[in-house]
Enzyme design. Structure first.
Site, PDB file in Angstrom:
ATOM      1  N   HIS A 223     -10.011   2.814  -3.022  1.00 38.67           N
ATOM      2  CA  HIS A 223      -8.652   3.385  -2.941  1.00 38.67           C
ATOM      3  C   HIS A 223      -8.740   4.652  -2.096  1.00 38.67           C
ATOM      4  O   HIS A 223      -9.100   4.590  -0.930  1.00 38.67           O
ATOM      5  CB  HIS A 223      -8.163   3.629  -4.387  1.00 38.67           C
ATOM      6  CG  HIS A 223      -6.737   4.021  -4.539  1.00 38.67           C
ATOM      7  ND1 HIS A 223      -5.816   3.945  -3.533  1.00 38.67           N
ATOM      8  CD2 HIS A 223      -6.045   4.499  -5.624  1.00 38.67           C
ATOM      9  CE1 HIS A 223      -4.629   4.359  -3.973  1.00 38.67           C
ATOM     10  NE2 HIS A 223      -4.742   4.716  -5.249  1.00 38.67           N
ATOM     11  N   HIS A 262      -6.269  -4.566   3.345  1.00 36.16           N
ATOM     12  CA  HIS A 262      -5.287  -4.024   2.402  1.00 36.16           C
ATOM     13  C   HIS A 262      -4.767  -5.144   1.518  1.00 36.16           C
ATOM     14  O   HIS A 262      -4.622  -6.278   1.971  1.00 36.16           O
ATOM     15  CB  HIS A 262      -4.118  -3.373   3.156  1.00 36.16           C
ATOM     16  CG  HIS A 262      -3.366  -2.405   2.317  1.00 36.16           C
ATOM     17  ND1 HIS A 262      -2.344  -2.794   1.490  1.00 36.16           N
ATOM     18  CD2 HIS A 262      -3.518  -1.070   2.155  1.00 36.16           C
ATOM     19  CE1 HIS A 262      -1.890  -1.726   0.863  1.00 36.16           C
ATOM     20  NE2 HIS A 262      -2.584  -0.674   1.246  1.00 36.16           N
ATOM     21  N   ASP A 318      -6.583   4.867   5.846  1.00 37.64           N
ATOM     22  CA  ASP A 318      -7.828   5.625   5.720  1.00 37.64           C
ATOM     23  C   ASP A 318      -8.763   5.471   6.918  1.00 37.64           C
ATOM     24  O   ASP A 318      -9.755   6.178   7.024  1.00 37.64           O
ATOM     25  CB  ASP A 318      -8.581   5.177   4.451  1.00 37.64           C
ATOM     26  CG  ASP A 318      -7.791   5.520   3.214  1.00 37.64           C
ATOM     27  OD1 ASP A 318      -7.269   6.630   3.155  1.00 37.64           O
ATOM     28  OD2 ASP A 318      -7.688   4.662   2.315  1.00 37.64           O
TER      29      ASP A 318
HETATM   30  C1  LIG Z   1      -8.412  -2.650   0.129  1.00 40.64           C
HETATM   31  C2  LIG Z   1      -9.141  -3.872  -0.376  1.00 40.64           C
HETATM   32  C3  LIG Z   1      -9.820  -3.565  -1.705  1.00 40.64           C
HETATM   33  C4  LIG Z   1      -8.115  -4.970  -0.565  1.00 40.64           C
HETATM   34  O1  LIG Z   1      -8.796  -6.098  -0.770  1.00 40.64           O
HETATM   35  P1  LIG Z   1      -8.340  -7.394  -1.570  1.00 40.64           P
HETATM   36  O2  LIG Z   1      -6.923  -7.709  -1.424  1.00 40.64           O
HETATM   37  O3  LIG Z   1      -8.868  -7.291  -2.965  1.00 40.64           O
HETATM   38  O4  LIG Z   1      -9.135  -8.410  -0.768  1.00 40.64           O
HETATM   39  P2  LIG Z   1     -10.644  -8.795  -0.996  1.00 40.64           P
HETATM   40  O5  LIG Z   1     -11.500  -7.597  -1.206  1.00 40.64           O
HETATM   41  O6  LIG Z   1     -10.627  -9.852  -2.045  1.00 40.64           O
HETATM   42  O7  LIG Z   1     -10.981  -9.411   0.416  1.00 40.64           O
HETATM   43  C5  LIG Z   1     -10.488 -10.668   0.892  1.00 40.64           C
HETATM   44  C6  LIG Z   1     -11.435 -11.126   1.991  1.00 40.64           C
HETATM   45  O8  LIG Z   1     -11.355 -10.216   3.088  1.00 40.64           O
HETATM   46  C7  LIG Z   1     -12.616  -9.573   3.282  1.00 40.64           C
HETATM   47  N1  LIG Z   1     -12.366  -8.141   3.499  1.00 40.64           N
HETATM   48  C8  LIG Z   1     -11.399  -7.383   2.924  1.00 40.64           C
HETATM   49  N2  LIG Z   1     -11.480  -6.112   3.344  1.00 40.64           N
HETATM   50  C9  LIG Z   1     -12.526  -6.080   4.195  1.00 40.64           C
HETATM   51  C10 LIG Z   1     -13.117  -5.053   4.944  1.00 40.64           C
HETATM   52  N3  LIG Z   1     -12.667  -3.807   4.883  1.00 40.64           N
HETATM   53  N4  LIG Z   1     -14.171  -5.357   5.737  1.00 40.64           N
HETATM   54  C11 LIG Z   1     -14.655  -6.615   5.788  1.00 40.64           C
HETATM   55  N5  LIG Z   1     -14.128  -7.627   5.097  1.00 40.64           N
HETATM   56  C12 LIG Z   1     -13.085  -7.370   4.304  1.00 40.64           C
HETATM   57  C13 LIG Z   1     -13.382  -9.754   1.992  1.00 40.64           C
HETATM   58  O9  LIG Z   1     -14.771  -9.713   2.197  1.00 40.64           O
HETATM   59  C14 LIG Z   1     -12.893 -11.106   1.551  1.00 40.64           C
HETATM   60  O10 LIG Z   1     -13.569 -12.076   2.326  1.00 40.64           O
HETATM   61  P3  LIG Z   1     -13.919 -13.532   1.714  1.00 40.64           P
HETATM   62  O11 LIG Z   1     -12.586 -14.189   1.502  1.00 40.64           O
HETATM   63  O12 LIG Z   1     -14.757 -14.169   2.784  1.00 40.64           O
HETATM   64  O13 LIG Z   1     -14.661 -13.272   0.438  1.00 40.64           O
HETATM   65  C15 LIG Z   1     -10.221  -4.321   0.643  1.00 40.64           C
HETATM   66  O14 LIG Z   1      -9.618  -4.680   1.867  1.00 40.64           O
HETATM   67  C16 LIG Z   1     -11.282  -3.269   0.845  1.00 40.64           C
HETATM   68  O15 LIG Z   1     -12.200  -3.150   0.040  1.00 40.64           O
HETATM   69  N6  LIG Z   1     -11.182  -2.473   1.965  1.00 40.64           N
HETATM   70  C17 LIG Z   1     -12.110  -1.402   2.208  1.00 40.64           C
HETATM   71  C18 LIG Z   1     -11.735  -0.179   1.383  1.00 40.64           C
HETATM   72  C19 LIG Z   1     -10.478   0.493   1.872  1.00 40.64           C
HETATM   73  O16 LIG Z   1     -10.297   0.727   3.058  1.00 40.64           O
HETATM   74  N7  LIG Z   1      -9.613   0.862   0.934  1.00 40.64           N
HETATM   75  C20 LIG Z   1      -8.401   1.597   1.214  1.00 40.64           C
HETATM   76  C21 LIG Z   1      -7.196   0.755   0.989  1.00 40.64           C
HETATM   77  S1  LIG Z   1      -5.734   1.630   1.488  1.00 40.64           S
END
Ligand SMILES: CC(C)(COP(=O)(O)OP(=O)(O)OC[C@H]1O[C@@H](n2cnc3c(N)ncnc32)[C@H](O)[C@@H]1OP(=O)(O)O)[C@@H](O)C(=O)NCCC(=O)NCCS
Length: 381
Positions: A223, A262, A318
């Site tokens: 987050h 996201h 971010d």
């Molecule tokens: C924000 C976040 C938690 C949302 O994720 P989510 O909706 O839960 O999606 P998931 O984490 O389940 O990811 C879905 C797929 O996309 C991929 N993915 C998502 N964000 C990614 C990233 N930043 N880099 C690489 N791959 C990513 C995941 O590995 C997953 O791949 P898969 O289907 O092959 O397993 C996630 O994108 C993330 O961890 N981002 C990095 C942290 C970040 O920037 N957070 C700030 C948010 S404002």
């Protein structure tokens, strides 16, 4: 065997009604009380956004905004006992841990019946909005072994914070850019920290308990902590030439790229576009463009990798903010606390909205454990 339908991580689940904010994740749109974020970033100020979020409407005229700003800035000083608590924190503590702890203490001088009136709680929200910059600046200076710099009434919210943090009044350009960053981070519907704040608020625990829980949720790297991690990533890559091998290695290890992806946006986050523009302006002005080039290359590599796959992973707010704050002279450890300085308005707006017609949040779990196990007394095991 599923007892009910459920969604892991509550993705896409509508948990309550709200008038405060909406996101169109496909079109990449964000609105605060119906006003598009691009317009607010261009034409408004963080003080006006604070008024909007805490009152549900824009100030009617300059006079109303000025009197709100005057009231809010009169609350910048923090209570003496809170100052003493900050001075007792270990210097190596992460400022988000300190902020969460200190917010929880702030209700200690309040009477027990905190949820008395909407107006009473709105005043508390105004005071918290005023005090957050002071708390973050004092926590920072304590960590650095420096004297606290008291807030100044003659400076704007943004300029006063940067002054208390670094001891220098920022240029008009940096003040404006920082104010825009505060606007962009103020509110974002049912994100994890806001939802955490609403869950606590729904028990009718007080505003301080609700906000300190929200601060705890914001700390996490998935987050608010992502901006700090995104900057660490840029630093560890070091040069644009190393971006390609770094990306290939990270993807092959199935690691996430911080500041990308996201839960709601399936296109570029509109806030990321605005921050990128400011980063570009400042980076060129200072002749320090490496960070921007690395970030742009990573975004391009991700676009190419996902072309035709139907997957959408784009820069979020971010991705660029840490590099912009660095050019403003802010240490990376303060990025998430700065997020909190802004988001305190959104958290408060949500808790006030909830309390206007409260219902306890209490979902169910899909139980996957066992039942009716034979219990052996401890000495018989
Ligand atoms: C924000 C976040 C938690 C949302 O994720 P989510 O909706 O839960 O999606 P998931 O984490 O389940 O990811 C879905 C797929 O996309 C991929 N993915 C998502 N964000 C990614 C990233 N930043 N880099 C690489 N791959 C990513 C995941 O590995 C997953 O791949 P898969 O289907 O092959 O397993 C996630 O994108 C993330 O961890 N981002 C990095 C942290 C970040 O920037 N957070 C700030 C948010 S404002």
């Amino acid at each position: 065997m599923a007892e009910v339908n459920y969604v892991r991580g509550l993705a896409g689940v509508v948990a309550d009604e709200s008038r405060i904010c909406t996101i169109d994740g496909v079109k990449g749109e964000l609105y605060y009380y119906g006003y598009p974020i691009q317009v607010l970033a261009e034409k408004s100020s963080f003080m006006e956004i604070s008024f909007l979020l805490l009152n549900g409407k824009l100030p009617a005229n300059r006079q109303e905004l000025a009197s709100f700003e005057k009231e809010l800035s009169s609350h910048r000083e923090i209570p003496g006992f809170v100052e003493s608590i900050i001075k007792a924190f270990p210097k190596e503590a992460h400022p988000m841990s300190s902020l969460q702890a200190v917010v929880a203490t702030m209700g200690m001088q309040e009477p027990e019946s905190l949820n008395d009136t909407l107006e009473g709680n709105r005043t508390r929200a105004i005071r918290l909005t005023a005090m957050f910059p002071t708390l973050v600046a004092y926590i920072h200076r304590h960590r650095m072994g420096q004297e606290f710099i008291r807030p100044r009434q003659d400076l704007s919210h943004a300029a006063n914070f940067l002054y208390m943090l670094n001891g220098q009044v920022p240029s008009a350009q940096i003040e404006k850019m920082f104010d825009i960053c505060l606007i962009l981070h103020a509110e974002h519907t049912f994100n994890a920290s806001t939802f955490a704040g609403r869950v606590i608020g729904s028990t009718l625990a007080n505003l301080y308990a609700s906000v300190s829980g929200a601060v705890g949720a914001l700390f996490g790297p998935l987050h608010g902590g992502a901006n700090e991690m995104a900057l660490e990533m840029v630093k560890s890559i070091g040069s644009v030439e190393k971006a390609d091998p770094w990306f290939a290695d990270t993807v092959s290890k199935k690691k996430k790229i911080m500041g990308m992806g996201h839960r709601v946006y399936k296109t570029i986050d509109p806030r990321a576009k605005i921050i990128r523009r400011m980063l570009e302006e400042l980076a060129h002005q200072k002749g320090e463009t490496t960070g921007l080039k690395i970030l742009d290359r990573l975004a391009e590599l991700m676009r190419k990798k996902l072309e035709g796959t139907g997957k959408e992973i784009w820069p979020n707010v971010d991705f660029y903010s840490g590099s912009l704050y660095t050019l403003m002279g802010i240490d990376s450890i303060n990025f998430t606390p700065i997020f909190a300085i802004s988001r305190i308005t959104g958290w408060s707006a949500h808790i006030l909205e909830l309390w206007s017609d409260n219902r306890l949040y209490r979902p169910k779990a899909q139980y996957v454990g066992e039942k009716d196990l034979p219990f052996l007394p401890i000495d018989a095991r």
